[in-house]
Design an enzyme around this catalytic site. Structure first.
Site, mmCIF file in Angstrom:
data_model
loop_
_atom_site.group_PDB
_atom_site.id
_atom_site.type_symbol
_atom_site.label_atom_id
_atom_site.label_comp_id
_atom_site.label_asym_id
_atom_site.label_seq_id
_atom_site.Cartn_x
_atom_site.Cartn_y
_atom_site.Cartn_z
ATOM 1 N N ASP A 13 -2.388 -8.611 6.340
ATOM 2 C CA ASP A 13 -1.210 -9.484 6.401
ATOM 3 C C ASP A 13 -1.542 -10.935 6.069
ATOM 4 O OD1 ASP A 13 0.302 -7.224 7.511
ATOM 5 O OD2 ASP A 13 -0.793 -7.641 9.359
ATOM 6 N N LYS A 16 -1.793 -11.468 0.586
ATOM 7 C CA LYS A 16 -2.368 -11.025 -0.697
ATOM 8 C C LYS A 16 -1.295 -10.820 -1.750
ATOM 9 C CE LYS A 16 -4.235 -7.508 1.390
ATOM 10 N NZ LYS A 16 -3.924 -7.912 2.788
ATOM 11 N N GLY A 17 -0.133 -10.280 -1.321
ATOM 12 C CA GLY A 17 0.932 -10.023 -2.283
ATOM 13 C C GLY A 17 1.399 -11.285 -2.981
ATOM 14 N N ALA A 39 0.728 -0.140 3.471
ATOM 15 C CA ALA A 39 0.383 -1.539 3.171
ATOM 16 C C ALA A 39 1.585 -2.223 2.534
ATOM 17 C CB ALA A 39 -0.814 -1.588 2.232
ATOM 18 N N GLY A 40 2.188 -3.159 3.256
ATOM 19 C CA GLY A 40 3.355 -3.846 2.725
ATOM 20 C C GLY A 40 3.019 -5.236 2.226
ATOM 21 N N HIS A 41 3.506 -5.576 1.046
ATOM 22 C CA HIS A 41 3.338 -6.918 0.494
ATOM 23 C C HIS A 41 4.716 -7.533 0.290
ATOM 24 C CE1 HIS A 41 -0.873 -5.829 -1.265
ATOM 25 N NE2 HIS A 41 -0.894 -6.080 0.026
ATOM 26 N N GLN A 226 -4.457 -3.772 2.900
ATOM 27 C CA GLN A 226 -5.079 -3.954 4.215
ATOM 28 C C GLN A 226 -6.141 -5.066 4.132
ATOM 29 O OE1 GLN A 226 -5.065 -0.401 3.104
ATOM 30 N NE2 GLN A 226 -3.110 -0.067 4.066
#
Length: 438
Positions: A13, A16-17, A39-41, A226
């Site tokens: 978290d 990175k996105g 993994a959410g961006h 992650q």
């Protein structure tokens, strides 16, 4: 052959996105190389949020080709849902823009069922997974039982193999996990046939595509999911994810050699967060932790779970630098710390009064850690409209420079807000200039 690997340097978290989106401005290819839809961006462009779980974060750049590499495990229904959502927002999604590697493994209906049954069995000792089936999918890959996107080319051969797999999963659920949950074969087969009908046009050979792009001198961004301290081998086991999250996973996840990598960028927040169970030495348990959570919007992109918040852990960050071989660091959410003084940075761990050299192997030892801190003065100014490092408040500059000196790694970028334009290249950010005009 300009290429950059972006991995998280903490427990995930980190932002990175946002960085992948920002640094793909001048990139021709963006590659997601590990993880699954756990993994959410979150991307913010012009105040509009876009949440992604599997699609590489370069997808909002019209000229960029996005690859889901073989190291990823992908739920086909999630891929299709993301394609539909992006198209509804006017984003072009075609087989020329989005490619899924033929060796990428499918997350099928029985994987989340197994995930839930295992967590139920563990009770109070559960790991705290997202329950999306990522771990069981990686187990099947390692056990040579997994279904690859390339297998969708021959459904006649795949069906009897899947029938055996479903029967095996149900035996495990009943006799090993003592669960009443069961896998329904028609449901599994429906997912497989749907994937074959709608996703086969997107299936290709990402390894060759990356190799050819690098040979042509195109800019390639490798997108990690992650983070380092969740790595399946080097993270805080067992409270980790099920894939390798460090920079070396690019090679095995994409099918390329180490000479293909030019720069490795580690992403860390100006503080530290963690989701779910597991040790967290610098966690703040009082009102300050809640303040940082609220100010930083620290809630999971995928699950919505509140993130635990703590001071920047430079001791853990040094471990991440060693494991990834970072060329430089990006410090995210520096703006969240405005108005807090003094600020603390953890410089070392003590166990039973003795300074230790690295993370201990046992979680029971991690629980004994007493962090050592240095304090530094904070600043009051709002940072979000600043675009030059020298325009930051003096104490904000000193904070970044103190981090550099403690971890012995240059900081090349700081983020001062969620939008793609709210980033500042430091004097150490020359390499990043070719990927972005930030």
């Amino acid at each position: 052959m300009p290429s950059i690997v972006i991995t998280g340097a903490q427990w995930g978290d980190e932002g990175k996105g946002k960085l992948v989106d920002a640094l793909s401005q001048s990139a021709q290819v963006v590659v997601r190389f590990q993880g699954g839809h756990n993994a959410g961006h979150t991307l913010v462009v012009g105040g509009v949020k876009t949440k992604l779980q599997l699609t590489p974060c370069g997808i909002l750049r019209p000229e960029t080709t996005c690859l889901i590499a073989a190291g990823v495990v992908a739920n086909p229904r999630t891929v299709l849902a993301e394609i539909e959502t992006l198209r509804s927002r006017g984003v072009e999604i075609s087989p020329s823009r989005l490619v899924i590697d033929r060796d990428c493994q499918l997350v099928l209906d029985y994987h989340p069922i197994l995930d839930k049954a295992r967590e139920d069995l563990l009770g109070d000792e559960k790991i705290g997974t997202t329950g999306l089936g990522i771990g069981p999918a990686y187990e099947d890959r390692a056990g040579r039982r997994g279904v690859r996107f390339g297998d969708l080319l021959d459904l006649d051969s795949l069906r009897p193999r899947l029938e055996v797999l479903v029967a095996e999963k149900n035996l495990m659920l009943e006799h090993v996990l003592s669960s009443k949950l069961r896998v329904d074969f028609p449901s599994v087969w429906s997912t497989v046939t749907l994937a074959a009908e709608q996703l086969l046009p997107f299936v290709g050979n990402a390894s060759i595509m990356v190799t050819n792009a690098l040979k042509r001198g195109e800019r390639v961004v490798f997108e990690g999911a992650q983070a380092t301290l969740l790595d399946v081998t080097f993270g805080t086991v067992p409270f980790v994810t099920s894939s390798s999250t460090i920079a070396g996973a690019v090679l095995t996840g994409c099918g390329i050699g180490p000479s293909a990598i030019d720069h490795v960028l580690g992403v860390a927040k100006a503080y530290t967060t963690r989701v779910g169970s597991g040790p967290f030495p610098t966690e703040i348990h009082d009102a300050m932790g809640e303040h940082i959570r609220t100010r930083g919007g620290e809630f999971g992109t995928v699950t919505g779970r509140p993130r635990r918040c703590g001071w920047l852990d430079a001791f853990a960050l040094r471990r991440a630098i060693r494991l990834n071989g970072y060329s430089s660091l990006a410090i995210m959410k520096l703006d969240v710390l405005s108005g807090i003084s003094p600020l603390k940075i953890c410089t070392g761990y003590r166990i039973d009064g003795k300074l230790i050299e690295d993370f201990p192997a046992l979680n029971s030892e991690l629980a004994k850690i007493v962090p050592e801190y240095v304090e530094c003065p904070g600043w009051e100014d709002d940072l979000t409209n600043l675009r030059k490092f020298e325009d930051l408040p003096a104490n904000a500059q000193k904070y970044v420079q103190l981090v550099e000196s403690i971890v012995e790694c240059p900081v090349s970028l700081v983020s001062v807000g969620p939008d793609r334009i709210e980033s500042i290249l430091t004097p150490n950010g020359r390499y990043l200039q070719q990927f972005s005009a930030a």
